[in-house]
Each structure stands twice: as structure tokens, then as C-alpha cells.
Write a protein that holds these residues in place. Structure first.
Motif, PDB file in Angstrom:
ATOM      1  N   CYS A  55      -4.869  -5.358  11.667  1.00 22.03           N
ATOM      2  CA  CYS A  55      -5.631  -4.097  11.650  1.00 22.03           C
ATOM      3  C   CYS A  55      -4.861  -3.038  12.408  1.00 22.03           C
ATOM      4  O   CYS A  55      -4.725  -1.891  11.962  1.00 22.03           O
ATOM      5  CB  CYS A  55      -6.976  -4.263  12.345  1.00 22.03           C
ATOM      6  SG  CYS A  55      -8.185  -5.073  11.366  1.00 22.03           S
ATOM      7  N   GLY A  56      -4.392  -3.437  13.602  1.00 19.48           N
ATOM      8  CA  GLY A  56      -3.651  -2.497  14.440  1.00 19.48           C
ATOM      9  C   GLY A  56      -2.426  -1.962  13.715  1.00 19.48           C
ATOM     10  O   GLY A  56      -2.149  -0.757  13.745  1.00 19.48           O
ATOM     11  N   MET A  57      -1.705  -2.867  13.011  1.00 16.93           N
ATOM     12  CA  MET A  57      -0.500  -2.436  12.287  1.00 16.93           C
ATOM     13  C   MET A  57      -0.868  -1.474  11.170  1.00 16.93           C
ATOM     14  O   MET A  57      -0.098  -0.582  10.817  1.00 16.93           O
ATOM     15  CB  MET A  57       0.200  -3.646  11.678  1.00 16.93           C
ATOM     16  CG  MET A  57       0.887  -4.510  12.706  1.00 16.93           C
ATOM     17  SD  MET A  57       1.601  -5.947  11.882  1.00 16.93           S
ATOM     18  CE  MET A  57       2.006  -6.932  13.295  1.00 16.93           C
TER      19      MET A  57
ATOM     20  N   SER B 141      -6.876 -11.776   4.874  1.00 15.48           N
ATOM     21  CA  SER B 141      -6.474 -11.685   3.469  1.00 15.48           C
ATOM     22  C   SER B 141      -6.885 -10.337   2.888  1.00 15.48           C
ATOM     23  O   SER B 141      -6.168  -9.758   2.066  1.00 15.48           O
ATOM     24  CB  SER B 141      -7.123 -12.803   2.653  1.00 15.48           C
ATOM     25  OG  SER B 141      -6.763 -14.024   3.199  1.00 15.48           O
ATOM     26  N   VAL B 142      -8.058  -9.860   3.298  1.00 16.97           N
ATOM     27  CA  VAL B 142      -8.501  -8.542   2.823  1.00 16.97           C
ATOM     28  C   VAL B 142      -7.486  -7.478   3.240  1.00 16.97           C
ATOM     29  O   VAL B 142      -7.064  -6.635   2.446  1.00 16.97           O
ATOM     30  CB  VAL B 142      -9.896  -8.198   3.390  1.00 16.97           C
ATOM     31  CG1 VAL B 142     -10.305  -6.790   2.981  1.00 16.97           C
ATOM     32  CG2 VAL B 142     -10.918  -9.212   2.924  1.00 16.97           C
ATOM     33  N   ILE B 143      -7.070  -7.566   4.511  1.00 15.26           N
ATOM     34  CA  ILE B 143      -6.084  -6.596   5.001  1.00 15.26           C
ATOM     35  C   ILE B 143      -4.794  -6.684   4.190  1.00 15.26           C
ATOM     36  O   ILE B 143      -4.222  -5.680   3.784  1.00 15.26           O
ATOM     37  CB  ILE B 143      -5.734  -6.872   6.489  1.00 15.26           C
ATOM     38  CG1 ILE B 143      -6.976  -6.756   7.330  1.00 15.26           C
ATOM     39  CG2 ILE B 143      -4.619  -5.960   6.962  1.00 15.26           C
ATOM     40  CD1 ILE B 143      -7.060  -5.566   8.172  1.00 15.26           C
ATOM     41  N   LYS B 144      -4.355  -7.947   3.950  1.00 14.98           N
ATOM     42  CA  LYS B 144      -3.125  -8.124   3.182  1.00 14.98           C
ATOM     43  C   LYS B 144      -3.297  -7.496   1.804  1.00 14.98           C
ATOM     44  O   LYS B 144      -2.382  -6.875   1.264  1.00 14.98           O
ATOM     45  CB  LYS B 144      -2.819  -9.620   3.013  1.00 14.98           C
ATOM     46  CG  LYS B 144      -2.275 -10.291   4.247  1.00 14.98           C
ATOM     47  CD  LYS B 144      -1.820 -11.695   3.848  1.00 14.98           C
ATOM     48  CE  LYS B 144      -1.849 -12.648   5.000  1.00 14.98           C
ATOM     49  NZ  LYS B 144      -1.841 -14.040   4.539  1.00 14.98           N
ATOM     50  N   TYR B 145      -4.491  -7.674   1.220  1.00 17.66           N
ATOM     51  CA  TYR B 145      -4.737  -7.186  -0.121  1.00 17.66           C
ATOM     52  C   TYR B 145      -4.645  -5.668  -0.173  1.00 17.66           C
ATOM     53  O   TYR B 145      -4.102  -5.106  -1.125  1.00 17.66           O
ATOM     54  CB  TYR B 145      -6.120  -7.658  -0.585  1.00 17.66           C
ATOM     55  CG  TYR B 145      -6.361  -7.419  -2.049  1.00 17.66           C
ATOM     56  CD1 TYR B 145      -5.672  -8.174  -3.004  1.00 17.66           C
ATOM     57  CD2 TYR B 145      -7.251  -6.444  -2.485  1.00 17.66           C
ATOM     58  CE1 TYR B 145      -5.876  -7.963  -4.349  1.00 17.66           C
ATOM     59  CE2 TYR B 145      -7.460  -6.227  -3.829  1.00 17.66           C
ATOM     60  CZ  TYR B 145      -6.770  -6.983  -4.770  1.00 17.66           C
ATOM     61  OH  TYR B 145      -6.970  -6.772  -6.098  1.00 17.66           O
ATOM     62  N   VAL B 146      -5.163  -5.012   0.845  1.00 17.22           N
ATOM     63  CA  VAL B 146      -5.142  -3.547   0.815  1.00 17.22           C
ATOM     64  C   VAL B 146      -3.850  -2.962   1.387  1.00 17.22           C
ATOM     65  O   VAL B 146      -3.600  -1.773   1.244  1.00 17.22           O
ATOM     66  CB  VAL B 146      -6.353  -2.927   1.549  1.00 17.22           C
ATOM     67  CG1 VAL B 146      -7.646  -3.374   0.907  1.00 17.22           C
ATOM     68  CG2 VAL B 146      -6.327  -3.263   3.021  1.00 17.22           C
TER      69      VAL B 146
ATOM     70  N   ASP C 214       0.038  -1.908   1.927  1.00 17.66           N
ATOM     71  CA  ASP C 214       1.098  -1.445   1.035  1.00 17.66           C
ATOM     72  C   ASP C 214       2.033  -2.606   0.703  1.00 17.66           C
ATOM     73  O   ASP C 214       2.679  -3.164   1.590  1.00 17.66           O
ATOM     74  CB  ASP C 214       1.863  -0.328   1.767  1.00 17.66           C
ATOM     75  CG  ASP C 214       2.979   0.226   0.889  1.00 17.66           C
ATOM     76  OD1 ASP C 214       3.292  -0.400  -0.145  1.00 17.66           O
ATOM     77  OD2 ASP C 214       3.516   1.285   1.255  1.00 17.66           O
ATOM     78  N   PRO C 215       2.110  -3.019  -0.590  1.00 20.00           N
ATOM     79  CA  PRO C 215       2.883  -4.216  -0.937  1.00 20.00           C
ATOM     80  C   PRO C 215       4.382  -4.068  -0.691  1.00 20.00           C
ATOM     81  O   PRO C 215       5.108  -5.060  -0.688  1.00 20.00           O
ATOM     82  CB  PRO C 215       2.569  -4.420  -2.415  1.00 20.00           C
ATOM     83  CG  PRO C 215       2.069  -3.118  -2.906  1.00 20.00           C
ATOM     84  CD  PRO C 215       1.429  -2.424  -1.747  1.00 20.00           C
ATOM     85  N   TYR C 216       4.870  -2.850  -0.497  1.00 16.38           N
ATOM     86  CA  TYR C 216       6.318  -2.691  -0.319  1.00 16.38           C
ATOM     87  C   TYR C 216       6.740  -2.589   1.139  1.00 16.38           C
ATOM     88  O   TYR C 216       7.871  -2.851   1.462  1.00 16.38           O
ATOM     89  CB  TYR C 216       6.819  -1.489  -1.122  1.00 16.38           C
ATOM     90  CG  TYR C 216       6.592  -1.702  -2.598  1.00 16.38           C
ATOM     91  CD1 TYR C 216       7.380  -2.615  -3.314  1.00 16.38           C
ATOM     92  CD2 TYR C 216       5.564  -1.049  -3.257  1.00 16.38           C
ATOM     93  CE1 TYR C 216       7.146  -2.849  -4.656  1.00 16.38           C
ATOM     94  CE2 TYR C 216       5.323  -1.275  -4.597  1.00 16.38           C
ATOM     95  CZ  TYR C 216       6.118  -2.176  -5.297  1.00 16.38           C
ATOM     96  OH  TYR C 216       5.892  -2.422  -6.614  1.00 16.38           O
ATOM     97  N   SER C 217       5.810  -2.173   2.012  1.00 15.49           N
ATOM     98  CA  SER C 217       6.236  -2.076   3.410  1.00 15.49           C
ATOM     99  C   SER C 217       5.366  -2.914   4.346  1.00 15.49           C
ATOM    100  O   SER C 217       5.831  -3.887   4.947  1.00 15.49           O
ATOM    101  CB  SER C 217       6.231  -0.611   3.860  1.00 15.49           C
ATOM    102  OG  SER C 217       4.935  -0.070   3.708  1.00 15.49           O
ATOM    103  N   THR C 218       4.073  -2.567   4.441  1.00 18.66           N
ATOM    104  CA  THR C 218       3.221  -3.255   5.416  1.00 18.66           C
ATOM    105  C   THR C 218       3.009  -4.728   5.077  1.00 18.66           C
ATOM    106  O   THR C 218       3.071  -5.584   5.954  1.00 18.66           O
ATOM    107  CB  THR C 218       1.851  -2.559   5.528  1.00 18.66           C
ATOM    108  OG1 THR C 218       2.056  -1.155   5.407  1.00 18.66           O
ATOM    109  CG2 THR C 218       1.194  -2.856   6.847  1.00 18.66           C
ATOM    110  N   LEU C 219       2.761  -5.039   3.807  1.00 14.49           N
ATOM    111  CA  LEU C 219       2.459  -6.422   3.434  1.00 14.49           C
ATOM    112  C   LEU C 219       3.563  -7.410   3.829  1.00 14.49           C
ATOM    113  O   LEU C 219       3.280  -8.413   4.504  1.00 14.49           O
ATOM    114  CB  LEU C 219       2.153  -6.514   1.932  1.00 14.49           C
ATOM    115  CG  LEU C 219       1.817  -7.929   1.436  1.00 14.49           C
ATOM    116  CD1 LEU C 219       0.581  -8.479   2.131  1.00 14.49           C
ATOM    117  CD2 LEU C 219       1.622  -7.936  -0.069  1.00 14.49           C
ATOM    118  N   PRO C 220       4.828  -7.124   3.442  1.00 12.36           N
ATOM    119  CA  PRO C 220       5.876  -8.077   3.861  1.00 12.36           C
ATOM    120  C   PRO C 220       5.972  -8.213   5.370  1.00 12.36           C
ATOM    121  O   PRO C 220       6.154  -9.330   5.893  1.00 12.36           O
ATOM    122  CB  PRO C 220       7.169  -7.474   3.285  1.00 12.36           C
ATOM    123  CG  PRO C 220       6.773  -6.436   2.328  1.00 12.36           C
ATOM    124  CD  PRO C 220       5.362  -6.057   2.581  1.00 12.36           C
ATOM    125  N   THR C 221       5.822  -7.089   6.067  1.00 14.82           N
ATOM    126  CA  THR C 221       5.867  -7.161   7.534  1.00 14.82           C
ATOM    127  C   THR C 221       4.809  -8.123   8.049  1.00 14.82           C
ATOM    128  O   THR C 221       5.090  -9.018   8.864  1.00 14.82           O
ATOM    129  CB  THR C 221       5.584  -5.772   8.162  1.00 14.82           C
ATOM    130  OG1 THR C 221       6.287  -4.798   7.417  1.00 14.82           O
ATOM    131  CG2 THR C 221       5.967  -5.729   9.617  1.00 14.82           C
TER     132      THR C 221
END
Lengths: 258, 341
Positions: free
Chosen positions: B114-116, B172-177, B179-186
Motif C-alpha cells: 500500500c505504502g509503495m 493480491s488486490v493491490i498487485k491487480y491494480v 501498474d503492470p510495467y513498474s509497480t507490479l514487478p517491484t
């Protein structure tokens, strides 16, 4: 001059939720006494001693020396009173020495750990309780009687004068019951003050300087053992017949079938 | 065991930790021999050296930029997780709990994610991790006491499992929402657990709260023994049970949440290390807590070495500690029952 009570309870009432357990109890404990608290199951014995140790909160009038018990921290109380519960199991398997060392906690500063002196006191306490040989045994593997002696040794290591015991002989075999009573008797002669609850009028006759009988949340008798323990009292409190006999120098309480 | 033996054991464990850390500093893809290391230290502290300037700067890079931050982080996190595990076990008088099992790691990772998502500020991430780590324990306790009013070991574990699953789902909800190109991989890489992102200044910054909470838990450890007697008896022996519980739970949650922020979810350390130590030296917390800290640090250093060197690519350390931890735990569980039953 009137003797000063070390622990004093005045007109104490207590209820668990709606169930009233104590109805105005007055009780004082004096230095050097051995008081046996007698009474049937559910009479409020355990509640009374828990209140006197502040293990139950109440706004009743209880004094430790001159100070209101509610104003005392658990640490302050532990500096005057040692509580010896019925023996029980401990989930982690401490050694006997570790168990006894726990009695030293109220003597340690916040950042201090037990010193050589604390270890010495613990060893001496074990010696006094007659179980020096068990120091490195594991508490969980001891018999009930040995466990009870360890808890007594822990109280001795606390270096206080007042011992409060909750049914100390409960669950011990016949020999250990009597040995424990003898030990209490010899500690009392050294000047320790005892308050113990018991189910056995006979034990109260063997080891007490005073007997208090609690029935239905009220103290119905308080005095010397030979004055308090008699057939009528046994009949009234327990609903059974018993004879009080003299054997050698001691009075004994002997139940008889009605 | 008297207090002199205890001091000796702590001393030996500390020596062992220093030895392993030093070994890790020199050993790796580019091994540094003792002679060069001595020359390097000589250069650092005296200013002269017989080594070539290029070699010196290479060694300097390897040590200060790559190995030292990683070693320090492994030590901090291993110590934080193992100490918290020992403390949670003491607080709930339950040898089956750990930061992972109580849901703290899941809660903290949800908070950190959440913080990220909402902020670039590292402090916000840390605070969020701590808050949700704490909410997760509280939830585990609440569920436990809702289901049963007896203090059952198993019920609390179940409460933790439920609380942990809840936060894993929320994550998982956070992962789903995200950004798949920057935040998600991080988030995904961080969660698998890795010590490789460590920068020296970040490690040093987080070391202060982690070390303080570990020190706090070690200082309190003499009180923990009494909690296993039951609250009533502990009070009668003169300790403030409620306050000790609250402070210790807060410290353990803080240490393990910060570990999550720095390196993702590294499971099992908090469960197996205290068990192993209890098996070796007994349950007295005055020794168990500090020894767990040292052993946790050593364990994670070694696990990190394996994660770096076992395969040509680095295995995420969180995955590795699970792989190592599970068989050890099964073994320990069988052996350790005697020590807590």
C-alpha cells in the motif's frame, strides 16, 4: 499495644458478574501466624486470597501494611507476599533452578539479570525446601509433591515474610501431604507468616495458630484451632459427622459415617 | 546452567557470527584472499598499501557496495525475525507461533505494498508495514478469542492463518491494480524476498529501529519466563503482565515488519530458530532470546550464501528459507515436543 496487621481486609464484598461471592468479610493477618482458611467448595476461599494478592480487582478495603492494596503495584506486593499456587504444568520445560530463580524477579532492576547472589539465594531456598538435589532436574518431570516443593522454594527465594498458599496439599500423595505440612510447620517456627486455604480440618488442627472458617461468603468462625474446629462446625459447614479426638499432644479430626 | 556458562555461550555465538560474516565478506564470485584484505584494511585505516590502485578500488567496490550492505542486512533481518519469533512464542506461551504464522509478515507486506502504491517515501512504507503488521496480530488474536475462550495453541495458529490469508488476498488486490510495467514487478520481486537491493545507507538507516527493538526484547527477556506460568502467577511474582505483553508484541511486530520492508517475506526463520535454540540450551528466555538473535543472523547469512551460489541465477532468499525451513521444522517438531510439553 495492639498488634499491627500485615494484611487487613475490612467489610469486603465481591461478586463475579451477578454472582455474589463474598458478603462483608473482615480479616486480618498478623506477623508470625499460621492461618488456615477452611470452607467448602465455592465458599469464596480462593476468591478471598486472590483479592488479597490483587489478582482480582476490587474497590474493597484491603491494606498491605499501611498502604491500600489497590495503590500497590504487583512488584510492591511481591516484595511483601509470596503466592504459592497449586502445582501445575508449565508449557516450557524449565529446570528447577530456573523456576526458583523466577522468585527473584521482583528484586531485579529493569535492566538487570539475575546475579551470582540471586543464584545463591535460589540454591539456599532449594536447600531449605529439602530439594537441593533436584536443582538441575527439569520441572516437568517431577512428581506433584516435588513440584509443590519447588513452588515453595521459589517463595522462599522471594525473601518475604508472608506466604499465601492455595490448597497446598491438593493432588499430593499421603506421604507428601504430611511432609509438606511438616515443612510449613518448621518454616513457621523460623518466623514466616502463612495463610493457607485447606479442605482438611485435620490438617488445620495439625498446623495452624489460627483457623478461619468461610461459609457462603461470610466468615462464620475465627479463632484458635481447638476453639473453632468442633463437631458442630463440621456438621454445619460440611454436613457430615466428625469426632474431635486427642491423640498424644494433638487434637485430630476424625470423620465418622452417619 | 549458571550465568557464567550463559555468558560463555553468548560469546561463542557472537564469535561464530563474526567469523561467518567475515568469511562472507571475502568469499564469492570474486574471492578476496586474507593478504589482499589485510592490505585493503591497511589502506583504509593507515592510507598506504602495496596493492595496485585498480585492485584496491575493485576490492573497495565489492566490499562496500556489494557485500557489506548485504551481509549487514542478512544479519539484521535474520536477528529480527528469529528474535521476534522467540518473543511471540513467549508472549502467547505457544511454541507454534512466529511472525509468519501470526500473519505479521502478510500484514506488513500488504501495508508496505500500500505504502509503495501511495508514496515514494520510504518512511511511509515502513510505517504502513508496521501498522498493518500490528493489525494482523491483533486480528489473529481476535479471531482466536472469538472462536474459543480457552487459550488453545491451535486456535491461535488458526487465527493467524486466517489473518495471514486475508492480508495475502488483499495484497493480491493491490498487485491487480498496480501498474503492470513498474509497480507490479517491484512488488513481486520484493515479496519473494531478496537481500540484493540493499544499499549501505538504507541498511544503516533501518538498522537503528531494528537494533533498538531487538535490544529491547533482549532486555525484557527475563520477564518472559514468567508468562509461561500463567498471568495470575506472573502477577503474583511481581511483574506487570499487561504492559510487558503490549511492549514486547509491539517490539516484535516492529522488528519483523521492518524486515519485511527491507527484504520481503522471509518465512520460517522466526519459527525454526527459536525451536533449535530451545532444543540446544533449554527454554530460559534470558538465553533463548539473545541466542536466537545471533543464530537467526548466522542462519540467514548462510542461506543468502546458498541463494547466491547454488545456481547460476540467484534464488530469492524467501523461497530458499522455506525450502530449508520446512524439513528442519518437521525434524525439530518431532524432537522438540519434549521441551514444551
Amino acid at each position: 499495644m495492639e498488634l499491627k496487621a500485615v494484611l487487613e481486609v475490612k467489610d469486603l464484598h465481591f461478586s463475579y458478574k451477578k454472582k455474589k461471592v463474598l458478603h462483608g468479610v473482615d480479616f486480618s493477618l498478623y506477623k508470625g501466624e499460621v492461618v488456615s482458611l477452611l470452607g467448602p467448595n465455592g465458599c469464596g476461599k480462593s476468591t478471598l486470597i486472590r483479592l488479597m494478592l490483587k489478582l482480582l480487582e476490587s474497590d474493597g478495603d484491603i491494606k498491605l501494611g499501611d498502604k491500600a492494596l489497590q495503590k500497590c503495584s504487583h512488584k510492591e506486593i511481591a516484595e511483601h507476599i509470596a503466592y504459592i499456587p497449586q502445582y501445575h504444568n508449565v508449557p516450557f520445560n524449565y529446570s528447577v533452578l530456573e523456576m526458583v530463580l523466577m522468585g527473584r524477579i521482583s528484586k531485579l532492576g529493569i535492566f538487570a539479570s539475575p546475579s551470582e547472589h540471586d543464584y545463591q539465594v535460589a540454591h539456599q531456598a532449594l536447600q531449605k525446601a529439602g530439594i537441593a538435589a533436584l536443582a538441575s532436574s527439569s520441572f516437568g518431570e517431577l512428581s506433584g509433591g516435588q513440584k509443590q516443593l519447588v513452588l515453595l522454594a521459589r517463595a522462599i527465594a522471594q525473601e518475604v515474610n508472608i506466604f499465601i498458599m492455595d490448597e497446598p496439599v491438593n493432588g499430593l500423595d499421603y506421604g507428601n501431604q504430611i511432609r509438606l505440612l511438616e515443612l510449613i510447620d518448621s518454616l513457621a517456627k523460623e518466623g514466616y507468616t502463612f495463610l493457607k486455604t485447606t479442605h482438611y480440618p485435620d490438617h488445620a488442627l495439625l498446623v495452624s495458630s489460627r483457623v478461619v472458617v468461610l461459609n457462603g461468603g461470610k466468615i462464620i468462625a475465627d479463632g484458635k484451632p481447638e476453639e473453632v474446629i468442633h463437631s458442630q462446625m463440621i456438621k454445619e459447614v460440611y454436613g457430615i459427622a466428625a469426632d474431635i479426638l486427642m491423640h498424644e499432644k494433638h487434637r485430630r479430626c476424625l470423620p465418622v459415617f452417619g | 546452567m549458571n550465568y557464567k556458562t550463559q555468558g560463555k555461550m553468548l560469546f561463542i555465538a557472537t564469535l561464530l557470527l563474526v567469523g561467518v560474516a567475515l568469511f562472507m565478506l571475502l568469499w564469492g564470485q570474486y574471492p578476496i584472499d586474507m593478504a589482499s584484505f589485510y592490505e585493503y584494511l591497511h589502506f583504509k585505516f593507515v592510507g598506504t598499501s602495496s596493492l595496485e590502485p585498480e585492485t584496491l578500488s575493485l576490492i573497495n567496490n565489492i566490499i562496500l557496495d556489494i557485500r557489506l550492505p548485504r551481509i549487514l542486512l542478512a544479519i539484521l533481518i535474520g536477528a529480527a525475525l528469529a528474535t521476534s519469533g522467540a518473543v511471540f512464542q513467549a508472549m502467547f506461551v505457544n511454541p507454534l507461533v512466529s511472525p509468519g504464522i501470526l500473519g505479521v509478515l502478510a500484514g506488513a507486506s500488504f501495508g508496505a505494498a500500500c505504502g509503495m502504491l501511495i508514496s515514494d517515501n520510504w518512511l511511509v512504507v515502513q510505517i504502513m508495514a508496521f501498522i498493518f503488521g500490528f493489525i494482523a496480530v491483533a486480528l489473529a488474536l481476535m479471531i482466536g478469542s472469538m472462536v474459543s475462550n480457552t487459550r488453545s495453541s491451535v486456535i491461535l495458529v488458526l487465527g493467524g492463518v486466517i489473518s495471514g490469508s486475508l492480508f495475502t488476498s488483499l495484497l493480491s488486490v493491490i498487485k491487480y491494480v498496480a501498474d503492470p510495467y513498474s509497480t507490479l514487478p517491484t512488488i513481486v520481486y520484493w515479496l519473494m524476498g531478496s537481500l540484493s537491493m540493499a544499499q549501505l545507507h538504507e541498511v544503516l538507516a533501518v538498522s537503528i529501529p531494528i537494533l533498538l527493538s531487538i535490544a529491547g526484547m533482549i532486555f525484557m527477556s527475563k520477564y518472559f519466563d514468567l508468562l509461561s506460568l500463567g498471568d495470575e502467577e506472573a502477577k503474583a511474582l511481581g511483574i506487570n503482565v499487561k504492559m510487558i505483553r503490549i511492549i514486547a508484541i509491539l517490539l516484535a511486530t516492529l522488528a519483523s515488519s521492518l524486515a519485511v520492508v527491507m527484504a520481503g517475506i522471509i518465512g520460517w526463520v522466526g519459527l525454526i530458530i527459536p525451536h533449535i535454540i530451545r532444543m540446544l540450551v533449554g527454554p530460559s528466555h534470558r538465553l533463548l532470546v539473545p541466542l536466537s538473535a545471533l543464530a537467526g543472523a548466522i542462519f540467514l547469512l548462510l542461506a543468502d550464501a546458498i541463494s547466491r551460489l547454488a545456481m547460476s541465477v540467484e534464488i530469492p532468499i524467501g523461497i530458499l528459507t522455506s525450502l530449508i525451513g520446512i524439513p528442519i521444522f518437521i525434524f525439530v517438531l518431532k524432537k522438540a515436543r519434549a521441551a514444551w510439553n
